[in-house]
Design a protein around this motif. Structure first.
Motif, mmCIF file in Angstrom:
data_model
loop_
_atom_site.group_PDB
_atom_site.id
_atom_site.type_symbol
_atom_site.label_atom_id
_atom_site.label_comp_id
_atom_site.label_asym_id
_atom_site.label_seq_id
_atom_site.Cartn_x
_atom_site.Cartn_y
_atom_site.Cartn_z
ATOM 1 N N MET A 155 0.819 -1.337 0.219
ATOM 2 C CA MET A 155 -0.233 -0.143 0.217
ATOM 3 C C MET A 155 0.841 1.089 0.062
ATOM 4 O O MET A 155 2.010 1.572 0.742
ATOM 5 C CB MET A 155 -1.255 0.465 1.223
ATOM 6 C CG MET A 155 -2.206 -1.201 1.825
ATOM 7 S SD MET A 155 -2.925 -1.480 2.599
ATOM 8 C CE MET A 155 -1.562 -2.431 3.791
ATOM 9 N N GLY A 156 0.306 1.742 -0.641
ATOM 10 C CA GLY A 156 1.504 3.528 -0.886
ATOM 11 C C GLY A 156 0.121 4.663 -0.891
ATOM 12 O O GLY A 156 -1.041 4.614 -2.117
ATOM 13 N N CYS A 157 1.184 5.857 -1.104
ATOM 14 C CA CYS A 157 0.184 7.343 -1.190
ATOM 15 C C CYS A 157 1.439 8.139 -2.066
ATOM 16 O O CYS A 157 2.479 8.532 -1.334
ATOM 17 C CB CYS A 157 -0.513 7.733 0.072
ATOM 18 S SG CYS A 157 -1.177 8.969 -0.268
ATOM 19 N N SER A 158 0.618 8.232 -3.089
ATOM 20 C CA SER A 158 1.942 9.353 -3.649
ATOM 21 C C SER A 158 1.867 10.218 -4.502
ATOM 22 O O SER A 158 0.641 9.813 -4.541
ATOM 23 C CB SER A 158 2.787 8.348 -4.600
ATOM 24 O OG SER A 158 2.209 7.667 -4.924
ATOM 25 N N ARG A 159 2.273 11.365 -5.112
ATOM 26 C CA ARG A 159 1.676 12.318 -5.839
ATOM 27 C C ARG A 159 1.880 11.820 -7.240
ATOM 28 O O ARG A 159 2.489 10.759 -7.897
ATOM 29 C CB ARG A 159 2.523 13.647 -6.044
ATOM 30 C CG ARG A 159 2.654 14.073 -4.800
ATOM 31 C CD ARG A 159 2.235 15.171 -4.448
ATOM 32 N NE ARG A 159 1.662 16.069 -3.480
ATOM 33 C CZ ARG A 159 0.592 16.698 -3.088
ATOM 34 N NH1 ARG A 159 -0.045 16.875 -3.681
ATOM 35 N NH2 ARG A 159 0.956 17.223 -2.299
ATOM 36 N N PRO A 160 0.557 12.061 -8.167
ATOM 37 C CA PRO A 160 0.688 11.430 -9.386
ATOM 38 C C PRO A 160 2.112 11.665 -10.200
ATOM 39 O O PRO A 160 2.472 10.101 -11.441
ATOM 40 C CB PRO A 160 -0.101 11.500 -10.491
ATOM 41 C CG PRO A 160 -1.337 12.798 -9.559
ATOM 42 C CD PRO A 160 -0.342 12.605 -7.980
ATOM 43 N N ARG A 161 2.772 12.590 -9.920
ATOM 44 C CA ARG A 161 3.547 12.488 -11.114
ATOM 45 C C ARG A 161 4.469 11.957 -10.725
ATOM 46 O O ARG A 161 5.824 11.414 -11.545
ATOM 47 C CB ARG A 161 4.832 13.958 -10.882
ATOM 48 C CG ARG A 161 4.710 14.627 -9.603
ATOM 49 C CD ARG A 161 5.465 15.839 -9.924
ATOM 50 N NE ARG A 161 6.306 16.240 -8.026
ATOM 51 C CZ ARG A 161 7.106 16.693 -7.948
ATOM 52 N NH1 ARG A 161 7.175 18.337 -8.884
ATOM 53 N NH2 ARG A 161 7.294 17.243 -7.140
ATOM 54 N N ASP A 162 4.811 11.689 -9.585
ATOM 55 C CA ASP A 162 6.050 10.902 -9.244
ATOM 56 C C ASP A 162 5.612 8.889 -9.571
ATOM 57 O O ASP A 162 6.793 8.387 -9.209
ATOM 58 C CB ASP A 162 6.247 10.629 -7.198
ATOM 59 C CG ASP A 162 6.894 11.270 -6.786
ATOM 60 O OD1 ASP A 162 7.500 12.794 -8.313
ATOM 61 O OD2 ASP A 162 6.457 12.380 -5.413
ATOM 62 N N ASN A 163 4.231 8.726 -9.669
ATOM 63 C CA ASN A 163 3.749 7.477 -10.372
ATOM 64 C C ASN A 163 4.497 6.865 -11.292
ATOM 65 O O ASN A 163 3.890 5.921 -12.223
ATOM 66 C CB ASN A 163 2.482 7.279 -10.193
ATOM 67 C CG ASN A 163 2.754 6.896 -8.787
ATOM 68 O OD1 ASN A 163 3.093 7.324 -7.479
ATOM 69 N ND2 ASN A 163 0.997 6.579 -8.636
ATOM 70 N N LEU A 164 5.011 8.333 -12.397
ATOM 71 C CA LEU A 164 5.040 8.166 -13.876
ATOM 72 C C LEU A 164 3.453 8.116 -14.682
ATOM 73 O O LEU A 164 3.900 8.867 -15.877
ATOM 74 C CB LEU A 164 6.542 7.178 -14.520
ATOM 75 C CG LEU A 164 7.889 7.335 -13.860
ATOM 76 C CD1 LEU A 164 8.347 5.777 -14.348
ATOM 77 C CD2 LEU A 164 7.751 8.213 -14.263
ATOM 78 N N SER A 165 2.706 7.954 -14.493
ATOM 79 C CA SER A 165 1.315 7.101 -15.018
ATOM 80 C C SER A 165 0.353 7.504 -13.679
ATOM 81 O O SER A 165 0.358 7.159 -12.439
ATOM 82 C CB SER A 165 1.322 6.253 -16.169
ATOM 83 O OG SER A 165 -0.023 5.574 -16.644
ATOM 84 N N ASP A 166 -0.871 8.684 -14.384
ATOM 85 C CA ASP A 166 -1.135 8.176 -12.855
ATOM 86 C C ASP A 166 -3.163 7.328 -13.055
ATOM 87 O O ASP A 166 -3.345 7.364 -13.053
ATOM 88 C CB ASP A 166 -2.252 9.843 -13.014
ATOM 89 C CG ASP A 166 -3.042 10.137 -14.463
ATOM 90 O OD1 ASP A 166 -2.933 9.496 -15.458
ATOM 91 O OD2 ASP A 166 -3.339 11.816 -14.394
ATOM 92 N N TRP A 167 -1.963 6.189 -14.650
ATOM 93 C CA TRP A 167 -3.577 5.271 -14.972
ATOM 94 C C TRP A 167 -2.891 4.358 -13.700
ATOM 95 O O TRP A 167 -2.002 3.834 -13.381
ATOM 96 C CB TRP A 167 -3.557 5.055 -16.110
ATOM 97 C CG TRP A 167 -4.358 6.110 -17.008
ATOM 98 C CD1 TRP A 167 -3.449 6.847 -18.156
ATOM 99 C CD2 TRP A 167 -5.278 6.118 -17.282
ATOM 100 N NE1 TRP A 167 -4.590 7.638 -18.552
ATOM 101 C CE2 TRP A 167 -5.436 6.865 -18.563
ATOM 102 C CE3 TRP A 167 -6.349 5.160 -17.412
ATOM 103 C CZ2 TRP A 167 -6.489 7.531 -18.838
ATOM 104 C CZ3 TRP A 167 -7.915 5.372 -17.611
ATOM 105 C CH2 TRP A 167 -7.950 6.764 -19.021
ATOM 106 N N PRO A 168 -3.929 3.328 -13.238
ATOM 107 C CA PRO A 168 -3.361 2.235 -12.166
ATOM 108 C C PRO A 168 -2.279 1.285 -13.173
ATOM 109 O O PRO A 168 -2.744 0.632 -14.431
ATOM 110 C CB PRO A 168 -4.770 1.733 -12.306
ATOM 111 C CG PRO A 168 -6.030 1.985 -12.534
ATOM 112 C CD PRO A 168 -5.240 3.481 -13.633
ATOM 113 N N GLY A 169 -1.251 1.170 -12.433
ATOM 114 C CA GLY A 169 -0.144 -0.012 -13.429
ATOM 115 C C GLY A 169 -0.067 1.173 -14.787
ATOM 116 O O GLY A 169 0.725 0.200 -15.246
ATOM 117 N N GLY A 170 -0.410 1.728 -14.953
ATOM 118 C CA GLY A 170 0.199 2.792 -16.260
ATOM 119 C C GLY A 170 -0.141 2.308 -17.360
ATOM 120 O O GLY A 170 -0.337 2.550 -18.245
ATOM 121 N N ALA A 171 -2.093 1.745 -16.950
ATOM 122 C CA ALA A 171 -2.521 1.156 -17.936
ATOM 123 C C ALA A 171 -3.335 2.005 -18.552
ATOM 124 O O ALA A 171 -5.079 1.960 -18.041
ATOM 125 C CB ALA A 171 -3.806 -0.488 -17.349
#
Ligand code: SAM
Length: 340
Positions: A155-171
């Motif tokens: 489990m985690g909580c982050s800014r969308p830009r830190d996830n590289l994509s704001d889609w779940p798993g980048g899908a």
């Protein structure tokens, strides 16, 4: 250590892991779902620098990541699982107050996790609302991520830009449109977003390997004039379009006046070195500063080596701006170049 759950296209996680190992010596990577998800761990003091570096130059094969802030054993017990997820969300307190939060829940195929993505989201949503947050599907300030692996729940909580994509798993998902000519169109739509390159900025486009016309139709929709080159037929819905010129020729046999186009796209699905030679022959037809989007087929055993070689080959006549394996790419990656 700071740990991240990372995702790549199916079969490409080993290359995403290799890219991270090369870029961040001393990091640790270990597999989760074979070929697709893995853990990436770095020293805690390196977290900010690593995220900044990933944003500055996105790896080719890493599609998505999120930091792990809590983990527990995955079980099939719905009540206990919901309780663990709610406890994690409650602890986010101040972060979510007055903020828009997206909740993204994913599970591995063989995970005993007892919920679907929607059920998992519904289990946490009331907690986010109690904390004063607004649950939104997109354009969030924060993303609460849950990933259920076979043995562990991350489990985690982050800014969308830190996830590289704001889609779940980048899908990345586009709405399916009945008038869609080919699924290939999604690749170009995704490239437009991923490279932040709105096509309506351009005027005259060259589409190499254009049939049946998915990419051409995207460009026509954006108001461009398109010259499509392909010996094969274009879709019937396009043939009378006033802004389309179709040359039923091999791309190796056409030529144009210097600077004719300010955009070219190429999806010939062929040997990538051969494609590069054809594109290079036509380079004078692209105005200086003009952009190109090309799919590079990964048909050799060493994709990272192929990418290095092609970067050098394209680099002779173009600035290589980005290379990315998009969600809609299969055994290929997409390159964005600008004419020198
Ligand atoms: C994957 S399809 C392109 C799909 C297209 N981007 C779309 O959105 O509909 C590849 C196309 O490249 C064309 N092609 C392959 N080699 C070519 C060449 N040397 N010159 C022109 N077209 C070529 C094929 O005829 C085929 O129609």
């Amino acid at each position: 250590m700071t740990e991240f759950v990372c995702t790549a296209n199916p079969g490409f996680a080993p290359y995403a892991m290799e890219e991270l190992r090369r870029r961040f010596p001393g990091c640790k990577v270990s597999g989760l779902a074979p070929g697709e998800t893995f853990l990436f761990a770095i020293a805690e003091r390196e977290t900010e620098r690593t995220l900044k570096e990933l944003r500055r130059e996105e790896p080719v094969f890493l599609r998505h990541l999120f930091p792990v802030e809590a983990e527990c054993e995955t079980t099939g017990d719905p009540e206990a699982t919901a309780e663990r997820m709610r406890a994690f969300a409650s602890a986010l307190g101040e972060r979510l107050k007055g903020a828009k939060a997206a909740i993204q829940v994913r599970k591995e195929q063989n995970s005993p996790f007892p919920f679907t993505s929607a059920e998992g989201r519904d289990a946490i949503a009331p907690v986010v609302a109690e904390l004063g947050g607004e649950v939104v599907p997109r354009e969030a300030d924060w993303i609460v991520s849950i990933y259920a692996a076979k043995k562990k729940l991350f489990m985690g909580c982050s800014r969308p830009r830190d996830n590289l994509s704001d889609w779940p798993g980048g899908a990345v998902r586009f709405r399916r449109d009945d008038s869609l000519i080919s699924r290939a169109a999604f690749k170009l739509l995704e490239a437009e977003k991923a490279f932040n390159l709105p096509f309506d900025r351009f005027t005259n486009a060259l589409d190499l390997g254009a049939a049946p016309g998915g990419w051409t139709s995207v460009l026509l929709d954006r108001g461009l004039k398109v010259t499509a080159v392909d010996p094969a037929e274009m879709d019937g819905s396009l043939v009378t379009h006033p802004n389309l010129r179709h040359l039923r020729r091999n791309a190796a046999d056409v030529s144009f006046s210097p600077g004719t186009f300010d955009l070219f796209v190429c999806d010939m699905s062929w040997d990538p070195h051969h494609t590069c030679r054809i594109v290079s022959e036509l380079a004078p037809a692209i105005a200086a500063g003009g952009s190109g989007i090309i799919t590079l087929k990964l048909m050799y055993r060493k994709p990272l080596q192929t990418i290095d070689d092609l970067t050098e080959e394209y680099g002779r006549l173009f600035d290589v701006r980005r290379i990315k394996q998009l969600f809609h790419n299969r055994e290929e990656v997409t390159i964005w170049v600008k004419r020198k």
